[in-house]
Scaffold this motif. Structure first.
Motif, PDB file in Angstrom:
ATOM      1  N   PRO A 195       0.912  -1.298   0.059  1.00 62.60           N
ATOM      2  CA  PRO A 195      -0.015  -0.021   0.061  1.00 62.60           C
ATOM      3  C   PRO A 195       0.782   1.413   0.078  1.00 62.60           C
ATOM      4  N   THR A 196       1.892   1.099   0.586  1.00 62.47           N
ATOM      5  CA  THR A 196       2.845   2.374   0.779  1.00 62.47           C
ATOM      6  C   THR A 196       3.081   2.927  -0.666  1.00 62.47           C
ATOM      7  N   VAL A 256      -1.822   7.814  -3.300  1.00 68.46           N
ATOM      8  CA  VAL A 256      -2.974   8.072  -2.299  1.00 68.46           C
ATOM      9  C   VAL A 256      -4.291   8.250  -2.939  1.00 68.46           C
ATOM     10  N   VAL A 314      -5.718   5.072  -2.858  1.00 72.30           N
ATOM     11  CA  VAL A 314      -5.989   4.673  -1.565  1.00 72.30           C
ATOM     12  C   VAL A 314      -7.250   5.243  -1.166  1.00 72.30           C
ATOM     13  N   TRP A 340     -10.657   3.467  -0.130  1.00 70.40           N
ATOM     14  CA  TRP A 340     -11.216   3.439   1.204  1.00 70.40           C
ATOM     15  C   TRP A 340     -12.804   4.175   1.345  1.00 70.40           C
ATOM     16  N   SER A 382      -4.491   6.578   6.713  1.00 72.00           N
ATOM     17  CA  SER A 382      -3.135   6.700   6.639  1.00 72.00           C
ATOM     18  C   SER A 382      -2.145   5.822   7.183  1.00 72.00           C
ATOM     19  N   TRP A 384      -3.052   2.558   7.784  1.00 68.18           N
ATOM     20  CA  TRP A 384      -3.163   1.292   6.848  1.00 68.18           C
ATOM     21  C   TRP A 384      -2.039   1.479   5.810  1.00 68.18           C
ATOM     22  N   GLN A 385      -2.149   2.595   5.145  1.00 68.33           N
ATOM     23  CA  GLN A 385      -1.307   2.725   3.920  1.00 68.33           C
ATOM     24  C   GLN A 385       0.374   2.739   4.265  1.00 68.33           C
ATOM     25  N   TYR A 386       0.670   3.419   5.323  1.00 69.78           N
ATOM     26  CA  TYR A 386       2.192   3.796   5.575  1.00 69.78           C
ATOM     27  C   TYR A 386       2.569   2.891   6.597  1.00 69.78           C
TER      28      TYR A 386
END
Lengths: 322, 419
Positions: free
Chosen positions: A130-131, A135, A138, A142, A184, A186-188
């Protein structure tokens, strides 16, 4: 830079020093591209932005010197101050959520991965992927997942008997900022995980073997041997979180919530405040001088945070030779 | 490394493309935020113009609407903006003219084809200079699912009471969400709710001028009442409307899951394509039967000339054509929902667009209340109206609180409101 140059000029005569000069010129040459690029694209814009914040724009497009007038307006004019403090406060909440959720989670995942469970490589990749996503993707995914109309969140909660838990989180003033923060996270989460994972792997086996021989359990080894050894990395993770909170978080909020930080400015952060002040928003005309003022305040806040860390925390961290 | 080698040479190769071929034809680029209009420009408008003026090529180069203002400002400052600039109305473009970035086109012959209220949107406050040719306005109202209305035996409501009776009937039946409206993106709350139904309360231009003159305030009953009606709307909006965005509302309606959509006429093209049911439109309901109705007929889009263009003569030729009746008809029919402001008379093909344009015959037109002068300062009244209108729908502010804050924000910088 100047040191190197005067050095080289002074020491030109003797042959032995010539050798040293040769040894240094390549440093200059190798540094030059980075220094040039950094100066042109980072330092110059930064100084220019600080300079802009000290002027005020007139209707005909010209600018007039106001000194710290823009800063006084931002901090004392009720209409500006309320937005500024609200944005700063939201940034701090965002930072807090990342510190208590993202980083401990990253640590936990890294610790688990370092035990080399089955499929460790697959997990590592999946958590990190996901990183690498945009964005925008993402945010869009979401938003759809959490949507009260088309989202799967409600259905999935309902399937395990927790349907009553569901709320339109992104649209409620009380939960919008938390929801965005967790997206955020979750992504990072992959970034602290990778940094800590690398640090854990660099701990020599002899140390761990010695600890085991001394009779420490796995949990105790983690707390008493591994954790102290990776503390400097945790410090770096914290400071990266702090900076990312002012820079990276803007992208996500901009793509999910837009530039006004809805509902009722509850997801308005320094970045969105800066964006709409600088570039404008619908009928609000962009004001480069006020925008630069907000941007400069962000710069100072980041500078203060980083300084506190470098002076107050990093120096006190004990580093162990491994 | 050899110690004797201490000189390093770096070679810089600069390749300068010398491609300044002298073109006999002039190419003009058009800046716009209407990226969805690319096909209409390329297939309809530009060929029609180039047929008459083969020596002038037009290139339509749009930017995403949310980025348009910022990008255009940057390009105008940097001297890289297109020759022709699509103008937002009122204070969206006036500062560009004041800075000398938009040319004065007051002497364009075609401007006489437009009524005063249309030119006002792109003129200085005193009306002395005009800097953009009015292209189109958007009209607000309500679009409804005519099949659903027929199925439930409902008719277009004329008064507020009838409107809520219709909503009650749809809600009771249960197969449709009565109102396709959410508050997540905030601007619908201000645009499609407050300034849509509001003019009936503040009597259109009369109320708007009173705010500008300082003889009325947002806290007056005629400005509070629309919010009171919006509070009543929330009972009929979708579940969890707080997280329902603009595109969610559009989809709910075009998928046939919602019955009434508080609309702007710009939806007509998209809805006509997406919906497979009959649609109709009605203007915002009035308080009592027989009251004069007022509609938001918002001057939305104009076209001006970059003052720094290399081809001012060609640009003026194009603007004359944009001001002509031919363009008015082409544009309105190519883009049903964007109604030309020209005095020219012509038929509108799209039946839904025809319904909207008929509002103009029976109702008085006004523009969005915060768009002229009132959003010139900080805090920006139009931004405030977005946030506060959404707050009213979200039950985060009462109508009184919302209007009090609007008024406080306006009075903080607008002199006529400070007494």
């Amino acid at each position: 830079m100047t040191d190197v140059i005067t050095d080289t000029v002074e020491r030109r005569p003797t042959p032995r020093r010539k050798r040293r000069l040769g040894g240094r010129t390549h440093i200059v040459v190798f540094l030059a591209p980075a220094v040039l690029i950094y100066t042109v694209f980072s330092i110059y814009p930064l100084i220019e932005s600080l300079r802009l914040s000290l002027f005020d724009g007139l209707d005909d497009g010209s600018a007039v010197w106001t000194g710290l007038g823009n800063y006084t307006t931002l901090l004392s004019d009720p209409n500006w101050a309320v937005r500024f403090w609200n944005a700063l406060w939201n940034n701090l909440i965002l930072f807090f959520i990342h510190m208590v959720v993202q980083n401990p989670l990253g640590l936990l995942l890294a610790a688990l991965l370092s035990l080399a469970p089955r499929f460790a490589g697959a997990y590592r990749t999946l958590i990190f992927v996901p990183t690498l996503l945009s964005v925008v993707i993402v945010g869009f995914v979401w938003e759809l997942i959490l949507s009260p109309l088309w989202g799967v969140a409600q259905t999935m909660l309902g399937a395990v008997g927790l349907g009553w838990l569901y709320a339109p989180w992104l649209g409620l003033e009380s939960s919008a900022l938390t929801a965005v923060s967790l997206i955020s996270v979750w992504q990072y989460v992959g970034i602290p995980m990778m940094l800590i994972y690398a640090a854990l792997l660099s701990i020599p086996d002899e140390l761990l073997d010695a600890a085991r021989v001394d009779g420490l359990s796995g949990v105790a080894i983690f707390w008493k041997v591994k954790l102290p050894l990776i503390l400097p990395t945790l410090g770096i993770v914290a400071i990266l979180t702090y900076i990312g909170n002012f820079t990276a978080s803007f992208d996500l909020i901009y793509s999910i919530q837009g530039v006004l930080g809805p509902p009722d400015y509850s997801t308005d952060i320094m970045g969105t405040l800066m964006f709409r002040t600088f570039f404008g928003q619908q009928t609000q005309i962009g004001d480069i001088h006020m925008g630069a003022t907000v941007a400069s305040m962000m710069f100072f806040i980041i500078l203060i945070g980083v300084t506190i860390y470098l002076v107050g925390v990093q120096r006190r961290l004990t580093r162990y030779e491994m | 490394m050899k110690p004797t080698m201490f000189t390093t040479t770096a070679g810089l190769a600069l390749c300068l493309g010398a491609g300044a071929a002298l073109a006999q034809e002039v190419t003009l680029t058009v800046e716009s935020w209407r990226s969805e209009d690319q096909a209409i420009w390329n297939d309809t408008l530009i060929p029609a113009f180039e047929e008459k003026h083969p020596d002038i090529n037009i290139e339509f180069t749009p930017t995403a609407p949310t980025e348009y203002n910022a990008a255009l400002n940057a390009r105008l400052e940097g001297g890289t903006a297109g020759d022709l600039v699509t103008c937002r109305s009122f204070d969206g473009s006036l500062p560009l003219f004041n800075k000398g970035q938009l040319a004065d086109i007051s002497d364009l012959d075609g401007l006489s084809n437009f009524p005063d209220f249309a030119r006002a949107a792109w003129s200085t406050d005193d009306g002395a200079s005009t800097f953009c040719v009015p292209m189109a306005s958007v009209i607000h109202g309500f679009i409804y699912n005519a099949d659903a209305f027929a199925e439930l035996g409902l008719e277009e409501p004329e008064t507020v009471d009838e409107f809520f009776a219709v909503l009650d009937a749809i809600k009771e039946d249960g197969s449709y969400i009565p109102l396709a409206m959410g508050s997540a993106d905030q601007w619908e709350a201000a645009t499609m709710a407050y300034t849509n139904i509001g003019p009936n309360y503040w009597k259109g231009e009369e109320g708007r001028q009173a705010l500008i003159d300082g003889t009325a305030a947002f806290t007056d009953p005629q400005f509070v009442a629309p919010y009171e009606q919006m509070v009543r709307w929330t009972d009929y909006m979708g579940p969890a409307y707080q997280a329902q965005g603009y595109s969610d509302s559009q989809n709910l309606f075009t998928l046939g899951r919602a019955a009434i959509y508080p609309a702007g006429s710009w939806e007509i093209t998209g809805f006509t394509e997406a919906a497979d049911f009959e649609m109709g439109a009605f203007p915002p309901p009035v308080q009592n039967a027989g009251d004069t109705c007022y509609i938001s007929d918002h001057t939305d889009i104009g076209l001006g000339m970059n003052a720094a263009t290399d081809h001012p003569e060609a640009a003026r030729t194009f603007l004359e054509w944009v001001a002509s009746p031919e363009f008015a008809e082409l544009y309105t029919n190519a883009l049903p929902g964007f109604f030309s402001l020209s005095d020219a008379q012509f038929e509108v093909d799209n039946p839904l667009a025809q319904e909207f344009i008929e509002f103009r015959e029976n109702c008085e037109s006004t523009v969005r209340v915060a768009s002229q002068i009132l959003s010139r300062g900080e805090p920006n009244t139009w931004n405030n109206m977005w946030v506060l209108s959404a707050n009213v729908l979200n039950d985060a502010a009462t109508p009184e609180e919302a209007t009090a804050e609007l008024q406080q924000g306006l009075a903080s910088w607008y002199e006529p409101q400070q007494n």
